[in-house]
Design an enzyme around this catalytic site. Structure first.
Site, PDB file in Angstrom:
ATOM      1  N   GLU A 141     -12.340   4.528  -5.218  1.00 53.08           N
ATOM      2  CA  GLU A 141     -11.548   4.322  -4.001  1.00 53.08           C
ATOM      3  C   GLU A 141     -12.227   5.000  -2.815  1.00 53.08           C
ATOM      4  O   GLU A 141     -12.409   6.212  -2.798  1.00 53.08           O
ATOM      5  CB  GLU A 141     -10.139   4.892  -4.172  1.00 53.08           C
ATOM      6  N   CYS A 149       3.710  -9.238   0.712  1.00 52.54           N
ATOM      7  CA  CYS A 149       5.072  -9.170   1.236  1.00 52.54           C
ATOM      8  C   CYS A 149       5.375 -10.354   2.143  1.00 52.54           C
ATOM      9  O   CYS A 149       5.378 -10.249   3.368  1.00 52.54           O
ATOM     10  CB  CYS A 149       5.314  -7.867   1.988  1.00 52.54           C
ATOM     11  N   ASP A 185      -1.958  -7.004  -5.784  1.00 49.37           N
ATOM     12  CA  ASP A 185      -2.291  -8.056  -4.825  1.00 49.37           C
ATOM     13  C   ASP A 185      -3.505  -8.893  -5.190  1.00 49.37           C
ATOM     14  O   ASP A 185      -3.593 -10.060  -4.829  1.00 49.37           O
ATOM     15  CB  ASP A 185      -2.512  -7.435  -3.442  1.00 49.37           C
ATOM     16  N   ALA A 239       5.052  -4.209  -3.537  1.00 47.70           N
ATOM     17  CA  ALA A 239       5.056  -2.963  -4.304  1.00 47.70           C
ATOM     18  C   ALA A 239       6.093  -3.015  -5.410  1.00 47.70           C
ATOM     19  O   ALA A 239       5.913  -2.430  -6.482  1.00 47.70           O
ATOM     20  CB  ALA A 239       5.333  -1.781  -3.370  1.00 47.70           C
ATOM     21  N   CYS A 290      12.027  -8.372  -2.521  1.00 54.35           N
ATOM     22  CA  CYS A 290      11.621  -8.313  -1.124  1.00 54.35           C
ATOM     23  C   CYS A 290      12.850  -7.954  -0.291  1.00 54.35           C
ATOM     24  O   CYS A 290      13.729  -8.806  -0.109  1.00 54.35           O
ATOM     25  CB  CYS A 290      11.042  -9.652  -0.679  1.00 54.35           C
TER      26      CYS A 290
END
Length: 420
Positions: A41, A167, A304, A314, A347
């Site tokens: 990362e 999202c 994702d 999430a 959501c």
């Protein structure tokens, strides 16, 4: 030094330390302390992305969405501060952007997705000025709120690109917040609000569409489906859309705006698309239930960047993480993979200040509310859940690999609104 000489091998290599990668790594270490895990990362900061809509609406602090990456990574994992450049699953290794090579027994691919700002001509050059804003980038989310506060009437546009995006409810959430703010500040009568969506429906789950259309009508937001933003001229304050009619014929339409909130086109990261792990659309090609790659059994993906046919949220990751963890441990033990993901996601669709409609569903668009509440009714309770309960649960439970604790609280009804 030769590539083979610089090879470092780990039991598990996780590519990406977002919600998916961090929660899986933490869960693996909780269940198998001492497991050799490396997390690739490059970013020094971890953002709680679901709150960025509230930041753009002036209802949440950007600072509260961010934590140092070092604080969110699980203890016991090795943090490799670099970016993945190439995935080589045939050789069980990855190449980093600094030239290092990592080998692995198990690879977990969770780098998120790519925000493709350059796919909209002129967007990158004007983003963050000229009334062009977006909640999808933390560095400009506060500018959205600035644009809303300074709006004195005129045309306010909100866009949604072709699916899939992270999202999928977020593009319309900010439209509703802006409309609510304009109404409360007596400028709705001097405003023309439009929501431009590249797709043919307001939401992917048909049962929610009429209820969301009712919200849009309440705010007098014009809904323009099959309109895809293709260009922005910030200096002229013009947005160009490609409209596709029912016969499949397309034409471009240019409109002048005063405020433009853009949801950028999104795709898999380039190094994923270029790898043999990708499907035809560029996403990591995994079984939708086991999260195991369809061709490489020692590769798993969630979140994702995966090909999972559900919304990229999430909340989806929270249900995917325990499945991935169980199946990774089974794969390490040469056992049978038994955990299954049913496609659950949720959501929380913000429909105004203090109001949320919670869309929960599984594969096939089947609505599956967790609590015995009307899922199509706007709720002040779910606003409190979104704003106050979910951020601490995210940082203190999910990212710590404690998803089982959350599931227990949900089942026993002990979920409480966390105070901030």
């Amino acid at each position: 030094m030769s590539q083979s000489a610089s090879l470092h091998t780990h039991q598990v290599v996780v590519v990406g330390a977002g919600a998916a990668g961090t929660s899986v790594a933490a869960s693996l270490l909780r269940q198998r302390p001492g497991l050799d895990i490396a997390i690739v990362e490059p970013s020094d900061v971890h953002y709680y992305q679901p709150a960025l809509t509230l930041v753009g609406g002036g209802a949440y602090s950007l600072a509260k969405t961010a934590r140092p990456q070092a604080q969110t990574l699980p203890k016991g994992a090795r943090w490799i501060r670099a970016a993945a450049k190439e995935l080589q699953p045939e050789q069980n290794r990855i190449i980093l952007d600094d030239g290092r090579t990592l080998g692995y027994d198990i690879l977990v691919v969770t780098p998120g997705l790519k925000l493709d700002w350059d796919k909209v001509e002129g967007l990158r050059e004007t983003l963050g000025r000229n009334g062009v804003c977006s909640n999808y980038d933390p560095s400009v989310a506060e500018y959205t709120w600035q644009c809303i506060k300074q709006f004195r009437g005129g045309k306010a546009f909100f866009t949604q690109p072709p699916a899939p995006i992270k999202c999928a409810g977020a593009p319309q959430k900010i439209a509703y917040l802006a409309a609510d703010y304009f109404r409360k500040n007596q400028i709705a009568g001097q405003s023309e609000l439009r929501f431009y969506a590249a797709g043919g429906a307001l939401f992917s789950v048909p049962d929610f569409v009429p209820h969301l259309e009712k919200v849009a009508r309440r705010y007098n937001i014009g809904l323009l489906m099959n309109h895809n933003l293709v260009a922005v001229n910030g200096d002229r304050k013009e947005a160009t859309f490609r409209f596709t009619d029912s016969d499949g014929e397309s034409r471009e339409i240019t409109e002048r705006f005063d405020l433009l909130h853009v949801t950028p086109p999104q795709c898999a990261p380039d190094f994923v698309k270029a790898s043999s792990l990708a499907n035809a659309d560029g996403w990591v090609d995994v079984d939708q239930h086991s999260l195991q790659h369809v061709r490489f059994p020692n590769v798993f993906s969630l979140g994702d960047c995966s090909s999972l046919p559900t919304s990229k949220t999430a909340a989806a990751v929270r249900k995917q993480s325990p499945v991935a963890t169980a199946n990774i441990l089974a794969q390490l033990a040469s056992g049978q993979l038994q955990a299954n993901y049913d496609g659950y996601t949720s959501c929380p669709i913000v429909t105004g200040y203090g109001k949320v409609m919670l869309a929960e569903f599984v594969y096939g668009g089947k609505v599956t509310p967790t609590l015995p509440l009307n899922p199509f009714k706007e709720s002040a309770f779910y606003w409190q859940v979104k704003k106050r309960a979910l951020p601490p649960f995210y940082f203190d439970y999910m990212l710590k690999g404690r998803e089982g604790d959350i599931a227990h609280k949900e089942r026993s009804g002990e979920l409480r609104i966390a105070k901030t």
